[in-house]
Design a protein around this motif. Structure first.
Motif, PDB file in Angstrom:
ATOM      1  N   THR A  40       0.829  -1.203   0.000  1.00 11.08           N
ATOM      2  CA  THR A  40       0.000   0.000   0.000  1.00 11.08           C
ATOM      3  C   THR A  40       0.859   1.247   0.000  1.00 11.08           C
ATOM      4  OG1 THR A  40      -1.740  -1.158   1.172  1.00 11.08           O
ATOM      5  CG2 THR A  40      -1.813   1.234   1.234  1.00 11.08           C
ATOM      6  N   ASN A  41       1.898   1.266   0.816  1.00 11.05           N
ATOM      7  CA  ASN A  41       2.778   2.432   0.854  1.00 11.05           C
ATOM      8  C   ASN A  41       3.491   2.634  -0.465  1.00 11.05           C
ATOM      9  OD1 ASN A  41       2.091   3.052   3.458  1.00 11.05           O
ATOM     10  ND2 ASN A  41       3.827   1.987   4.363  1.00 11.05           N
ATOM     11  N   ALA A  42       3.921   1.566  -1.088  1.00  6.78           N
ATOM     12  CA  ALA A  42       4.628   1.696  -2.360  1.00  6.78           C
ATOM     13  C   ALA A  42       3.687   2.222  -3.438  1.00  6.78           C
ATOM     14  CB  ALA A  42       5.218   0.356  -2.774  1.00  6.78           C
ATOM     15  N   LYS A  43       2.472   1.702  -3.489  1.00  8.31           N
ATOM     16  CA  LYS A  43       1.527   2.158  -4.500  1.00  8.31           C
ATOM     17  C   LYS A  43       1.095   3.593  -4.249  1.00  8.31           C
ATOM     18  CE  LYS A  43      -0.408  -2.407  -5.300  1.00  8.31           C
ATOM     19  NZ  LYS A  43      -1.569  -3.263  -5.042  1.00  8.31           N
ATOM     20  N   ASP A  44       0.778   3.927  -3.015  1.00  5.18           N
ATOM     21  CA  ASP A  44       0.337   5.275  -2.699  1.00  5.18           C
ATOM     22  C   ASP A  44       1.440   6.294  -2.931  1.00  5.18           C
ATOM     23  OD1 ASP A  44      -2.129   4.340  -2.045  1.00  5.18           O
ATOM     24  OD2 ASP A  44      -1.804   4.389   0.117  1.00  5.18           O
ATOM     25  N   GLY A  45       2.664   5.929  -2.637  1.00  3.42           N
ATOM     26  CA  GLY A  45       3.782   6.850  -2.819  1.00  3.42           C
ATOM     27  C   GLY A  45       3.982   7.208  -4.272  1.00  3.42           C
ATOM     28  N   ASN A  51       0.387  12.134  -9.161  1.00  2.00           N
ATOM     29  CA  ASN A  51      -0.707  13.080  -8.987  1.00  2.00           C
ATOM     30  C   ASN A  51      -0.160  14.496  -8.808  1.00  2.00           C
ATOM     31  OD1 ASN A  51      -3.340  13.940  -8.728  1.00  2.00           O
ATOM     32  ND2 ASN A  51      -3.405  13.541  -6.535  1.00  2.00           N
ATOM     33  N   ALA A  52       0.933  14.626  -8.074  1.00  2.00           N
ATOM     34  CA  ALA A  52       1.534  15.937  -7.860  1.00  2.00           C
ATOM     35  C   ALA A  52       2.052  16.513  -9.175  1.00  2.00           C
ATOM     36  CB  ALA A  52       2.662  15.839  -6.839  1.00  2.00           C
ATOM     37  N   LEU A  56       0.768  19.917 -10.967  1.00  2.00           N
ATOM     38  CA  LEU A  56       1.748  20.943 -11.340  1.00  2.00           C
ATOM     39  C   LEU A  56       1.618  21.295 -12.819  1.00  2.00           C
ATOM     40  CD1 LEU A  56       4.175  22.673 -10.433  1.00  2.00           C
ATOM     41  CD2 LEU A  56       5.634  20.744 -11.057  1.00  2.00           C
ATOM     42  N   ASN A  57       1.480  20.270 -13.663  1.00  2.00           N
ATOM     43  CA  ASN A  57       1.331  20.522 -15.103  1.00  2.00           C
ATOM     44  C   ASN A  57       0.047  21.294 -15.399  1.00  2.00           C
ATOM     45  OD1 ASN A  57       3.725  19.244 -15.786  1.00  2.00           O
ATOM     46  ND2 ASN A  57       2.744  17.244 -16.011  1.00  2.00           N
ATOM     47  N   GLU A  58      -1.030  20.960 -14.711  1.00  2.00           N
ATOM     48  CA  GLU A  58      -2.288  21.681 -14.915  1.00  2.00           C
ATOM     49  C   GLU A  58      -2.176  23.134 -14.491  1.00  2.00           C
ATOM     50  OE1 GLU A  58      -5.413  19.640 -12.875  1.00  2.00           O
ATOM     51  OE2 GLU A  58      -5.125  17.798 -14.034  1.00  2.00           O
ATOM     52  N   ARG A  59      -1.532  23.386 -13.370  1.00  2.00           N
ATOM     53  CA  ARG A  59      -1.390  24.771 -12.901  1.00  2.00           C
ATOM     54  C   ARG A  59      -0.537  25.586 -13.873  1.00  2.00           C
ATOM     55  NH1 ARG A  59       0.606  25.492  -7.110  1.00  2.00           N
ATOM     56  NH2 ARG A  59      -0.008  27.614  -7.617  1.00  2.00           N
ATOM     57  N   TYR A  60       0.499  24.954 -14.410  1.00  2.00           N
ATOM     58  CA  TYR A  60       1.349  25.652 -15.386  1.00  2.00           C
ATOM     59  C   TYR A  60       0.567  25.907 -16.677  1.00  2.00           C
ATOM     60  CZ  TYR A  60       5.268  26.660 -18.501  1.00  2.00           C
ATOM     61  OH  TYR A  60       6.119  27.254 -19.406  1.00  2.00           O
ATOM     62  N   ALA A  61      -0.220  24.931 -17.103  1.00  2.00           N
ATOM     63  CA  ALA A  61      -0.993  25.087 -18.340  1.00  2.00           C
ATOM     64  C   ALA A  61      -2.058  26.170 -18.199  1.00  2.00           C
ATOM     65  CB  ALA A  61      -1.651  23.756 -18.710  1.00  2.00           C
ATOM     66  N   LYS A  73       9.508  23.698  -8.739  1.00  2.00           N
ATOM     67  CA  LYS A  73       8.655  22.702  -8.081  1.00  2.00           C
ATOM     68  C   LYS A  73       8.838  21.315  -8.697  1.00  2.00           C
ATOM     69  CE  LYS A  73       5.192  25.942  -6.535  1.00  2.00           C
ATOM     70  NZ  LYS A  73       4.626  25.701  -5.241  1.00  2.00           N
ATOM     71  N   LYS A  74       9.051  21.284  -9.984  1.00  2.00           N
ATOM     72  CA  LYS A  74       9.278  19.996 -10.679  1.00  2.00           C
ATOM     73  C   LYS A  74      10.578  19.360 -10.164  1.00  2.00           C
ATOM     74  CE  LYS A  74       9.270  18.268 -15.404  1.00  2.00           C
ATOM     75  NZ  LYS A  74       9.192  18.658 -16.806  1.00  2.00           N
ATOM     76  N   ALA A  75      11.610  20.179  -9.987  1.00  8.49           N
ATOM     77  CA  ALA A  75      12.879  19.666  -9.469  1.00  8.49           C
ATOM     78  C   ALA A  75      12.718  19.166  -8.030  1.00  8.49           C
ATOM     79  CB  ALA A  75      13.957  20.754  -9.541  1.00  8.49           C
ATOM     80  N   GLU A  76      11.934  19.869  -7.234  1.00 11.30           N
ATOM     81  CA  GLU A  76      11.691  19.430  -5.865  1.00 11.30           C
ATOM     82  C   GLU A  76      10.944  18.099  -5.813  1.00 11.30           C
ATOM     83  OE1 GLU A  76       9.655  22.510  -3.729  1.00 11.30           O
ATOM     84  OE2 GLU A  76      11.275  23.949  -4.029  1.00 11.30           O
ATOM     85  N   LEU A  77       9.983  17.925  -6.723  1.00 10.62           N
ATOM     86  CA  LEU A  77       9.243  16.661  -6.759  1.00 10.62           C
ATOM     87  C   LEU A  77      10.121  15.508  -7.201  1.00 10.62           C
ATOM     88  CD1 LEU A  77       5.807  17.759  -8.271  1.00 10.62           C
ATOM     89  CD2 LEU A  77       6.246  16.909  -5.973  1.00 10.62           C
ATOM     90  N   ARG A  78      11.046  15.768  -8.075  1.00  7.02           N
ATOM     91  CA  ARG A  78      11.949  14.693  -8.538  1.00  7.02           C
ATOM     92  C   ARG A  78      12.872  14.225  -7.430  1.00  7.02           C
ATOM     93  NH1 ARG A  78      13.235  16.967 -14.536  1.00  7.02           N
ATOM     94  NH2 ARG A  78      11.390  16.094 -15.492  1.00  7.02           N
ATOM     95  N   LYS A  79      13.150  15.074  -6.445  1.00  5.90           N
ATOM     96  CA  LYS A  79      14.002  14.686  -5.319  1.00  5.90           C
ATOM     97  C   LYS A  79      13.314  13.654  -4.431  1.00  5.90           C
ATOM     98  CE  LYS A  79      16.466  19.060  -4.988  1.00  5.90           C
ATOM     99  NZ  LYS A  79      16.686  20.243  -4.140  1.00  5.90           N
ATOM    100  N   LEU A  80      11.981  13.698  -4.417  1.00  4.02           N
ATOM    101  CA  LEU A  80      11.222  12.763  -3.570  1.00  4.02           C
ATOM    102  C   LEU A  80      11.293  11.425  -4.176  1.00  4.02           C
ATOM    103  CD1 LEU A  80       8.069  14.936  -2.899  1.00  4.02           C
ATOM    104  CD2 LEU A  80      10.043  14.681  -1.435  1.00  4.02           C
TER     105      LEU A  80
END
Length: 80
Positions: A40-45, A51-52, A56-61, A73-80
């Motif tokens: 569950t944790n692996a799938k939700d993560g 989803n994030a 982000l893509n929708e807000r930019y569009a 923000k995209k670079a920050e998400l890639r760090k996760l």
């Protein structure tokens, strides 16, 4: 005298089988609990990261954020 019924008046075998069955059930329960939480944790993560990125893509569009903020923000998400 034992009269051939075994240790414990004949209940020894039944008790050993019951304890064995209880042990098997506990092992199965622990396996399913661990499997549930790890899968569950692996799938939700991964789903939450995807989803994030979608949000982000929708807000930019829509023009809510500029290119600089989008890239940051995209670079920050890639760090996760």
């Amino acid at each position: 005298m034992m009269y051939g019924i075994g240790y414990g008046g004949g209940f020894g075998g039944v008790m050993m089988f019951g304890l064995f069955l209880l042990l098997v059930l506990v092992i199965i329960a622990v396996y399913f609990i661990i499997h549930h939480f790890t899968s569950t944790n692996a799938k939700d993560g991964s789903r939450s990261i995807d989803n994030a990125f979608a949000i982000l893509n929708e807000r930019y569009a829509r023009g809510e954020i500029d290119e600089e903020e989008y890239n940051r923000k995209k670079a920050e998400l890639r760090k996760l």
